[in-house]
Design a protein around this motif. Structure first.
Motif, PDB file in Angstrom:
ATOM      1  N   PRO A 110     -26.161  59.971 -42.558  1.00  0.00           N
ATOM      2  CA  PRO A 110     -25.955  59.393 -43.877  1.00  0.00           C
ATOM      3  C   PRO A 110     -27.244  59.134 -44.642  1.00  0.00           C
ATOM      4  O   PRO A 110     -27.304  59.309 -45.848  1.00  0.00           O
ATOM      5  N   SER A 111     -28.298  58.738 -43.940  1.00  0.00           N
ATOM      6  CA  SER A 111     -29.544  58.433 -44.646  1.00  0.00           C
ATOM      7  C   SER A 111     -30.317  59.675 -45.032  1.00  0.00           C
ATOM      8  O   SER A 111     -31.072  59.667 -46.001  1.00  0.00           O
ATOM      9  N   SER A 112     -30.149  60.775 -44.282  1.00  0.00           N
ATOM     10  CA  SER A 112     -30.901  61.999 -44.577  1.00  0.00           C
ATOM     11  C   SER A 112     -30.105  62.995 -45.391  1.00  0.00           C
ATOM     12  O   SER A 112     -30.593  64.076 -45.707  1.00  0.00           O
ATOM     13  N   ALA A 113     -28.866  62.639 -45.728  1.00  0.00           N
ATOM     14  CA  ALA A 113     -27.996  63.593 -46.403  1.00  0.00           C
ATOM     15  C   ALA A 113     -28.035  63.479 -47.917  1.00  0.00           C
ATOM     16  O   ALA A 113     -27.316  64.181 -48.597  1.00  0.00           O
ATOM     17  N   SER A 114     -28.870  62.597 -48.447  1.00  0.00           N
ATOM     18  CA  SER A 114     -28.857  62.347 -49.890  1.00  0.00           C
ATOM     19  C   SER A 114     -29.649  63.376 -50.673  1.00  0.00           C
ATOM     20  O   SER A 114     -30.402  63.045 -51.588  1.00  0.00           O
ATOM     21  N   THR A 115     -29.490  64.622 -50.290  1.00  0.00           N
ATOM     22  CA  THR A 115     -30.023  65.756 -51.024  1.00  0.00           C
ATOM     23  C   THR A 115     -28.893  66.749 -51.148  1.00  0.00           C
ATOM     24  O   THR A 115     -27.882  66.666 -50.428  1.00  0.00           O
ATOM     25  N   GLU A 116     -29.036  67.720 -52.016  1.00  0.00           N
ATOM     26  CA  GLU A 116     -27.970  68.707 -52.192  1.00  0.00           C
ATOM     27  C   GLU A 116     -27.665  69.428 -50.884  1.00  0.00           C
ATOM     28  O   GLU A 116     -26.507  69.520 -50.464  1.00  0.00           O
ATOM     29  N   SER A 117     -28.688  69.935 -50.229  1.00  0.00           N
ATOM     30  CA  SER A 117     -28.450  70.658 -48.981  1.00  0.00           C
ATOM     31  C   SER A 117     -27.944  69.719 -47.891  1.00  0.00           C
ATOM     32  O   SER A 117     -27.092  70.087 -47.076  1.00  0.00           O
ATOM     33  N   GLY A 118     -28.448  68.488 -47.876  1.00  0.00           N
ATOM     34  CA  GLY A 118     -28.029  67.539 -46.859  1.00  0.00           C
ATOM     35  C   GLY A 118     -26.586  67.130 -46.990  1.00  0.00           C
ATOM     36  O   GLY A 118     -25.852  67.076 -45.992  1.00  0.00           O
ATOM     37  N   VAL A 119     -26.143  66.841 -48.209  1.00  0.00           N
ATOM     38  CA  VAL A 119     -24.762  66.395 -48.384  1.00  0.00           C
ATOM     39  C   VAL A 119     -23.783  67.539 -48.138  1.00  0.00           C
ATOM     40  O   VAL A 119     -22.684  67.326 -47.618  1.00  0.00           O
ATOM     41  N   ILE A 120     -24.184  68.769 -48.482  1.00  0.00           N
ATOM     42  CA  ILE A 120     -23.303  69.915 -48.208  1.00  0.00           C
ATOM     43  C   ILE A 120     -23.186  70.133 -46.701  1.00  0.00           C
ATOM     44  O   ILE A 120     -22.088  70.371 -46.177  1.00  0.00           O
ATOM     45  N   ALA A 121     -24.307  70.023 -45.990  1.00  0.00           N
ATOM     46  CA  ALA A 121     -24.254  70.147 -44.526  1.00  0.00           C
ATOM     47  C   ALA A 121     -23.408  69.043 -43.923  1.00  0.00           C
ATOM     48  O   ALA A 121     -22.647  69.267 -42.972  1.00  0.00           O
ATOM     49  N   LEU A 122     -23.557  67.837 -44.458  1.00  0.00           N
ATOM     50  CA  LEU A 122     -22.765  66.713 -43.975  1.00  0.00           C
ATOM     51  C   LEU A 122     -21.278  66.948 -44.206  1.00  0.00           C
ATOM     52  O   LEU A 122     -20.443  66.712 -43.324  1.00  0.00           O
ATOM     53  N   ALA A 123     -20.930  67.432 -45.399  1.00  0.00           N
ATOM     54  CA  ALA A 123     -19.524  67.676 -45.742  1.00  0.00           C
ATOM     55  C   ALA A 123     -18.923  68.760 -44.861  1.00  0.00           C
ATOM     56  O   ALA A 123     -17.745  68.695 -44.484  1.00  0.00           O
ATOM     57  N   GLN A 124     -19.720  69.749 -44.507  1.00  0.00           N
ATOM     58  CA  GLN A 124     -19.235  70.829 -43.654  1.00  0.00           C
ATOM     59  C   GLN A 124     -19.077  70.375 -42.206  1.00  0.00           C
ATOM     60  O   GLN A 124     -18.022  70.521 -41.586  1.00  0.00           O
ATOM     61  N   GLY A 125     -20.150  69.810 -41.673  1.00  0.00           N
ATOM     62  CA  GLY A 125     -20.111  69.399 -40.265  1.00  0.00           C
ATOM     63  C   GLY A 125     -19.156  68.262 -39.998  1.00  0.00           C
ATOM     64  O   GLY A 125     -18.554  68.184 -38.925  1.00  0.00           O
ATOM     65  N   SER A 126     -18.992  67.367 -40.996  1.00  0.00           N
ATOM     66  CA  SER A 126     -18.063  66.249 -40.838  1.00  0.00           C
ATOM     67  C   SER A 126     -16.647  66.736 -40.603  1.00  0.00           C
ATOM     68  O   SER A 126     -15.870  66.095 -39.898  1.00  0.00           O
ATOM     69  N   LEU A 127     -16.306  67.882 -41.201  1.00  0.00           N
ATOM     70  CA  LEU A 127     -14.964  68.435 -41.029  1.00  0.00           C
ATOM     71  C   LEU A 127     -14.870  69.289 -39.779  1.00  0.00           C
ATOM     72  O   LEU A 127     -14.083  69.008 -38.873  1.00  0.00           O
ATOM     73  N   TYR A 128     -15.670  70.342 -39.736  1.00  0.00           N
ATOM     74  CA  TYR A 128     -15.477  71.349 -38.697  1.00  0.00           C
ATOM     75  C   TYR A 128     -15.887  70.878 -37.310  1.00  0.00           C
ATOM     76  O   TYR A 128     -15.337  71.343 -36.307  1.00  0.00           O
TER      77      TYR A 128
END
Length: 544
Positions: free
Chosen positions: A35-53
C-alpha cells in the motif's frame, strides 16, 4: 513472458491467526508493491492486478492441505459437488460429504442412506462449521476469498483516488477511471458470490477494517448491484480510447490475454456486467417464485449481455502455474483422467443430461469398460462409468471441456455468452415465447458444436427440460450447477429417473435421489469467532 506481480495486501480471517479483515502485510520481496509503495501509476496497477489474481484467487487464502486446491477448484468445487456435476471420494475438507445426498433409492426399491455419522448434509454443516475446525471447514473458503478481493479492491480504490496518473488531464482521468472501474467490478463480483451462497454477509468499504453489522443476503446482492453500476457508469464515460486500452492491458496478465481473454472494450465489459446482474436475479430466486417483473429484468439485461463475439474475463495456466496449474488448477483439469487417480469424478447425472447424439459428449468423455467403484462407506453416488479426457478427441468445431496442456484451457472468471444466452432462453420460456427460448438454446448448442437438430414445436414443459439439460452440460464445470439445483428445488425435492451405479457396479437408470442440501450456508464460524454479530444484525444462521 511478463508476469503479474504478487502482492501481499490483506488477508481476511486467516485461520487461527487473524481476526476479520485485520491488515496483514507479509512483504517477501522488496520489489513487490505494498500500500505504501503503490502510490504511483505503475504501482497501483500492479497492486490492482496482483490483489485479484494472486491474493484474491490463489495465495490470499490457503487450504490446510493440497487436495481441494485454491479458489477455482476448492471453493468452486463445493458448488459443483453439491450441483451433482462431479463427485469426490476424498474426505479432505469434507469434500466427500458436502455433496452426499441424504438418500438414494435404487431401481429395485433398495434405499441407500447417507453413510456419514451425522446422516444429513445440513447436520454435517452445523457440526463442522466451527472455528476450531480451522481449514477443515468448507464454509470458510469462499467467504475468505471473496472478502479478500473486496478488501483488496477497497485498498485499490483508496490508493487510485490519491494517485496522479501520467498524461494530460483527460489521459490521466481515463487511466484512473479504468482502474476504479476494475475495482468496482471485482467488488461487485465478490458481493455477488457472497450473497449467492451465504445467508448473511458484511458490507465493508473500509480498507483494512471490518464491522459486525451482518446484513441479509438480499442486501449483499443489492451492494453487488451498486458496485457493478458504479463500474458501468465509469465505463460509459470512458469509452474505448488508447488510454483505456493501455490500462486494461496492464491490469490483465499477458498470458491471460488470448482467446476470449483478450481485454474487452468498455462496451463488452458493460455487457459482462449486465450478464452478472442477470445471474444475481436468476440464481437467488426459485423458478417457482420468479415474478413477471424479474423475468422482464433478466430479458432486458441479457438482451444487452455478453455476445458470442465478446471478449470476457478469463484465465490461463502457465508453465509455472502463476495463476493456476495446467493439471489440477480448475474443475475440469481436476476431473480429467482415470476416476481412481483424480480428485473429482464425473457424475453419472451430468452425463445423462447430454442429449442423444451430442458431439460434446463423444468429443470429451470416454466410457469405461467397467464402472469405477469407490469406498462404499462413503456412499455410492460418485461411482461412475465416465472419464473426462484432456484436449478432446479431435472432432472439428466441438468445444473441448478440458485441456491440460500449458495455456490451452480457458477458465472463465465470470460472465460468458453461453450463460447469457441460456438466461435469455429461460426468461423467454417463462414469458410465453417458447420459440424464442428454443432458438437461444440452439444458439448455445451451435456455438459449442453439439451437432444437434434444432429444437422446434415443443410444449412448455418439454422446452423447460431442454433448458435444464442445456444449462447442465453447456455450462459444465463453471460453478453454476448448485445455483441451478437450488432454484429448481432439486436440492429439496430430489431427482427422479437418475442414473446411479450402486456398490456392486450395477447401473440403475430409474433411481431417486433426495439431496436435502442447505440452500444458503450459515456465516462461517471462522469469521464469527473473531467478529461476532452486533446487536441488530440480520440472522447469521439459515433457519432450515
Amino acid at each position: 513472458m511478463k508476469k503479474y506481480i504478487k502482492t501481499t495486501v490483506l488477508s481476511f480471517a486467516l485461520i487461527g491467526l487473524l481476526g476479520a479483515c485485520k491488515e496483514q502485510l507479509d512483504v517477501k520481496n522488496p520489489n513487490q508493491p505494498t500500500p505504501s509503495s503503490a502510490s504511483t501509476e505503475s504501482g497501483v496497477i500492479a497492486l490492482a492486478q496482483g490483489s485479484l489474481y494472486i491474493n484474491g484467487f490463489v495465495d490470499g487464502i490457503k487450504y490446510s492441505d493440497g487436495v481441494p486446491g485454491y479458489f477455482w477448484t476448492g471453493a468452486i468445487g463445493f458448488h459443483e459437488l453439491m450441483g451433482d456435476a462431479i463427485g469426490e471420494e476424498a474426505a479432505n475438507q469434507y469434500g466427500n460429504q458436502i455433496g452426499m445426498p441424504d438418500l438414494v433409492t435404487l431401481d429395485d426399491g433398495t434405499k441407500v442412506g447417507n453413510p456419514s455419522a451425522v446422516n444429513t448434509q445440513i447436520a454435517l454443516i452445523r457440526t463442522i462449521n466451527t472455528n476450531a475446525n480451522a481449514g477443515a471447514n468448507p464454509l470458510f473458503y469462499e467467504w475468505a476469498y471473496m472478502y479478500n478481493i473486496n478488501n483488496a479492491m477497497n485498498n485499490v480504490i483508496d490508493i487510485t483516488k490519491a494517485t496522479t496518473f501520467s498524461g494530460d488531464a483527460a489521459a490521466s482521468a481515463a487511466k484512473k477511471n479504468t482502474v476504479l472501474a476494475w475495482a468496482y467490478w471485482w467488488k461487485g463480483y465478490a458481493y455477488s458470490r457472497i450473497g449467492s451462497i451465504y445467508y448473511a454477509g458484511l458490507i465493508n468499504d473500509k480498507t483494512g477494517g471490518t464491522n459486525a453489522n451482518y446484513v441479509a443476503k438480499d442486501q449483499i446482492i443489492a451492494e453487488a448491484t451498486k458496485n457493478l453500476d458504479q463500474a458501468a457508469t465509469l465505463l460509459t464515460a470512458l469509452g474505448t480510447d488508447a488510454n483505456y486500452t493501455a490500462t486494461i492491458k496492464s491490469l490483465i496478465p499477458d498470458f491471460n490475454q488470448v482467446g476470449k481473454g483478450v481485454p474487452p472494450t468498455t462496451d463488452m465489459w458493460k455487457r459482462s456486467i449486465n450478464t452478472l446482474k442477470a445471474r444475481n436475479i436468476l440464481v437467488n430466486t426459485t423458478a417457482a417464485t420468479m415474478t413477471a417483473a424479474q423475468w422482464g429484468q433478466i430479458l432486458t439485461l441479457t438482451n444487452d449481455g455478453v455476445k458470442s463475439t465478446d471478449n470476457v474475463f478469463a484465465g490461463r495456466s502457465t508453465d509455472n502455474a502463476d495463476f493456476f496449474s495446467r493439471t489440477n488448477g480448475n474443475i475440469a483439469a481436476k476431473s480429467t483422467g482415470a476416476p481412481g487417480s483424480v480428485t473429482y469424478k464425473i457424475s453419472e447425472r451430468l452425463i445423462q443430461d447430454f442429449p442423444a447424439g451430442d458431439k460434446r459428449l463423444t468429443n470429451n468423455f470416454t466410457q469405461l469398460a467397467a464402472p469405477a467403484l469407490f469406498n462404499s462407506d462413503r456412499g455410492n453416488s460418485f461411482n461412475t462409468r465416465w472419464q473426462l479426457v484432456s484436449g478432446g478427441k479431435g472432432q472439428s468445431g466441438v468445444v473441448v471441456l478440458s485441456n491440460q496442456a500449458v495455456g490451452a484451457y480457458e477458465l472463465y472468471l465470470s460472465s460468458t455468452f453461453e450463460e447469457n444466452e441460456l438466461m435469455k432462453a429461460e426468461a423467454k420460456l417463462y414469458t410465453g415465447d417458447i420459440a424464442g427460448g428454443l432458438t437461444s438454446i440452439d444458439a448455445v448448442r451451435s456455438y459449442q458444436g453439439a451437432g444437434l437438430t434444432a429444437l422446434s414445436g415443443l410444449a412448455l414443459d418439454a422446452a423447460k427440460e431442454e433448458l435444464r439439460k442445456e444449462r447442465r452440460v453447456g455450462l459444465a464445470f463453471r460453478g453454476l450447477s448448485f445455483y441451478d439445483a437450488r432454484r429448481w428445488e432439486v436440492i429439496s425435492k430430489g431427482r427422479t429417473g437418475a442414473v446411479v451405479v450402486d456398490k456392486a457396479g450395477k447401473v440403475n437408470t430409474n433411481a431417486t435421489i433426495m439431496y436435502n442440501f442447505l440452500d444458503y450456508w450459515d456465516v462461517p464460524d471462522n469469521e464469527l469467532a473473531y467478529n461476532p454479530a452486533a446487536s441488530g444484525s440480520a440472522a447469521i444462521k439459515n433457519p432450515k
